[in-house]
Design a protein around this motif. Structure first.
Motif, PDB file in Angstrom:
ATOM      1  N   LEU A   1      -1.439  -1.297  -6.846  1.00  0.00           N
ATOM      2  CA  LEU A   1      -0.499  -0.752  -7.799  1.00  0.00           C
ATOM      3  C   LEU A   1      -1.393  -0.301  -9.105  1.00  0.00           C
ATOM      4  CD1 LEU A   1       1.567   0.718  -8.265  1.00  0.00           C
ATOM      5  CD2 LEU A   1       2.857  -1.140  -8.794  1.00  0.00           C
ATOM      6  N   VAL A   2      -1.420  -1.820  -9.620  1.00  0.00           N
ATOM      7  CA  VAL A   2      -2.846  -1.667 -10.939  1.00  0.00           C
ATOM      8  C   VAL A   2      -3.484  -0.679 -11.065  1.00  0.00           C
ATOM      9  CG1 VAL A   2      -4.296  -2.651 -12.419  1.00  0.00           C
ATOM     10  CG2 VAL A   2      -1.902  -3.654 -11.741  1.00  0.00           C
ATOM     11  N   THR A   3      -4.646  -0.743  -9.156  1.00  0.00           N
ATOM     12  CA  THR A   3      -5.894   0.532  -9.450  1.00  0.00           C
ATOM     13  C   THR A   3      -5.822   1.326  -9.123  1.00  0.00           C
ATOM     14  OG1 THR A   3      -7.290  -1.657  -8.094  1.00  0.00           O
ATOM     15  CG2 THR A   3      -7.496   0.585  -7.699  1.00  0.00           C
ATOM     16  N   ALA A   4      -4.475   1.788  -8.749  1.00  0.00           N
ATOM     17  CA  ALA A   4      -3.457   3.709  -8.492  1.00  0.00           C
ATOM     18  C   ALA A   4      -3.596   3.460  -9.762  1.00  0.00           C
ATOM     19  CB  ALA A   4      -2.440   3.289  -7.502  1.00  0.00           C
TER      20      ALA A   4
ATOM     21  N   ARG B   1       0.787  -1.298  -0.208  1.00  0.00           N
ATOM     22  CA  ARG B   1       0.008   0.135   0.054  1.00  0.00           C
ATOM     23  C   ARG B   1       1.004   1.278  -0.564  1.00  0.00           C
ATOM     24  NH1 ARG B   1      -5.035  -0.201   1.287  1.00  0.00           N
ATOM     25  NH2 ARG B   1      -5.206  -1.705   2.240  1.00  0.00           N
ATOM     26  N   SER B   2       2.030   1.249   0.859  1.00  0.00           N
ATOM     27  CA  SER B   2       2.599   2.502   1.174  1.00  0.00           C
ATOM     28  C   SER B   2       3.813   3.266  -0.397  1.00  0.00           C
ATOM     29  CB  SER B   2       3.430   2.304   2.221  1.00  0.00           C
ATOM     30  OG  SER B   2       4.087   1.985   2.592  1.00  0.00           O
ATOM     31  N   ARG B   3       3.908   1.271  -0.992  1.00  0.00           N
ATOM     32  CA  ARG B   3       4.598   1.470  -1.767  1.00  0.00           C
ATOM     33  C   ARG B   3       4.259   1.816  -3.134  1.00  0.00           C
ATOM     34  NH1 ARG B   3      10.477   2.022  -1.744  1.00  0.00           N
ATOM     35  NH2 ARG B   3      11.004  -0.492  -1.022  1.00  0.00           N
ATOM     36  N   ALA B   4       3.253   2.163  -3.420  1.00  0.00           N
ATOM     37  CA  ALA B   4       2.003   2.463  -4.784  1.00  0.00           C
ATOM     38  C   ALA B   4       1.903   3.205  -4.458  1.00  0.00           C
ATOM     39  CB  ALA B   4       1.137   1.595  -4.609  1.00  0.00           C
TER      40      ALA B   4
ATOM     41  N   VAL C   1      -1.333   0.352 -18.406  1.00  0.00           N
ATOM     42  CA  VAL C   1      -1.165  -0.710 -17.447  1.00  0.00           C
ATOM     43  C   VAL C   1      -0.998  -1.710 -19.061  1.00  0.00           C
ATOM     44  CG1 VAL C   1      -0.916  -2.155 -15.792  1.00  0.00           C
ATOM     45  CG2 VAL C   1      -1.910  -0.410 -15.584  1.00  0.00           C
ATOM     46  N   THR C   2      -0.119  -2.576 -18.757  1.00  0.00           N
ATOM     47  CA  THR C   2       0.478  -3.669 -19.664  1.00  0.00           C
ATOM     48  C   THR C   2       0.875  -4.540 -19.193  1.00  0.00           C
ATOM     49  OG1 THR C   2       0.976  -4.318 -21.703  1.00  0.00           O
ATOM     50  CG2 THR C   2       2.333  -2.913 -20.740  1.00  0.00           C
TER      51      THR C   2
END
Length: 281
Positions: A101-104, A67-70, A112-113
Motif C-alpha cells: 500500500l505504501v508503494t502504491a 494486493r486487491s484492497r490496496a 504517507v506518514t
C-alpha cells in the motif's frame, strides 16, 4: 483527483499493553475516515480498551487481500479521505501488511506518514543484553528446513546483532538450526510476550536456549542473536620483530616503532613488544 488528497497513515499499535498507545494513535483511531485493520476484531478490542469510538469506516487489510484492497484504499485517498493502517501489534509493513500500500501510495503521489509506536524488534533488542549499536532485522525464517538452513548459512558471518520473529511451535527447530549455522556458543536471547503480563527474556548460548525451548514455548516470540566475532588477527613474531627493526634503522625510536607496527597490523602493542623481546633472545 480532488484538489486535496488524503494522507496514508501507518500507525504503530501496542505489542502488549493497551496503555502503551500514544495520544496521537487514540486521536487517529477516532478521526480517520477509513481504518484498514489486519484483524478487525482485534481493532475493536483495542478501541474498546482505549475508550475510543472510530468515526470512520473499518475495512480488513491482511496478507491475503493486501494486493486487491490496496487499489480500493488508493481511491479513498485520491478522494481526499485519510486512511489509517493498523496491524495486530507493532508497525505496519514490518513483517505485517503495509508495504504494498505504501508503494502504491508513493506511485500515486499520495502523502504517507507514520505514527510512531512500540516495536517488538527494538524492544527485544534493548533487553537482550546484546550489542545494539548495529543490528539487522531478518523477520520470519523460512518454514521448510532446507530453506531455513540456507538462509541461516548466509548469515553465519554477519557481524551485526540479528533479530528474528518466530512462531512458538517452530521455535525449537529454529533454535536448533541456528546452533548448526552459528555454533552452540553464540550468545542469544529469546524474548517472549514482551510488555505483557507474562513477559520472559531467556539469555544464553544458542545450545542452551534450544534445549530450554524443546518441551514447547507459548506466546509471541522474538529471537535476538549476537553477530559473528571478527577472526583474531595473527602474525609471525619474526616478521613483527623485523618490521620494528626496519623502522629503528630509519631512526624511529623503539617504543614508537612498536606502536606503529601494532597500529599497522591491528594488533595490541604487547604482542609486538613480546615479538621484539623474543627476537633479541
Amino acid at each position: 483527483m480532488t484538489e486535496r488528497t488524503g494522507t496514508l497513515i501507518l500507525a504503530g499499535t501496542p505489542i502488549g499493553r493497551a496503555e502503551d498507545a500514544s495520544p496521537r494513535l487514540r486521536a487517529a483511531l477516532a478521526d480517520a475516515a477509513v481504518i484498514a485493520a489486519e484483524d478487525t476484531r482485534r481493532l475493536r478490542r483495542l478501541t474498546a480498551e482505549l475508550g475510543v469510538r472510530p468515526a470512520g469506516r473499518v475495512v480488513s487489510y491482511y496478507d491475503h487481500n493486501e494486493r486487491s484492497r490496496a487499489a480500493e484504499l488508493i481511491e479513498e485517498l485520491r478522494a481526499g479521505r485519510d486512511v489509517l493502517v493498523v496491524t495486530d501489534a507493532g508497525m505496519p509493513g514490518v513483517s505485517d501488511p503495509g508495504y504494498r500500500l505504501v508503494t502504491a501510495a508513493v506511485e500515486a503521489g499520495v502523502p504517507v506518514t507514520a505514527l510512531p509506536g512500540p516495536s517488538a524488534v527494538t524492544t527485544a533488542l534493548v533487553v537482550s543484553g546484546l550489542p545494539c549499536d548495529r543490528f539487522c532485522f531478518e523477520g520470519f525464517l523460512p518454514r521448510r528446513p532446507a530453506e531455513r538452513a540456507r538462509a541461516l548459512a548466509r548469515l553465519a558471518d554477519e557481524p551485526r546483532t540479528m533479530v528474528f520473529f518466530e512462531a512458538p511451535h517452530r521455535l525449537p527447530a529454529a533454535l536448533t538450526a541456528m546452533v548448526e549455522a552459528f555454533g552452540a556458543d553464540r550468545p542469544a536471547a529469546v524474548c517472549r510476550e514482551l510488555t505483557k503480563t507474562y513477559e520472559e527474556v531467556r539469555r544464553g548460548p544458542l545450545a542452551e536456549l534450544a534445549a530450554w525451548a524443546e518441551p514447547g514455548v507459548k506466546g509471541e516470540i522474538t529471537v535476538v542473536v549476537g553477530g559473528a566475532s571478527a577472526p583474531e588477527k595473527t602474525a609471525d613474531p619474526a616478521e613483527l620483530a623485523a618490521a620494528v627493526a626496519d623502522l629503528e634503522r630509519r631512526g624511529v625510536p623503539r617504543k614508537a616503532a612498536i606502536a606503529e607496527v601494532a597500529r599497522r597490523d591491528g594488533l595490541p602493542k604487547r604482542v609486538v613488544y613480546d615479538a621484539v623481546v623474543a627476537a633479541r633472545r
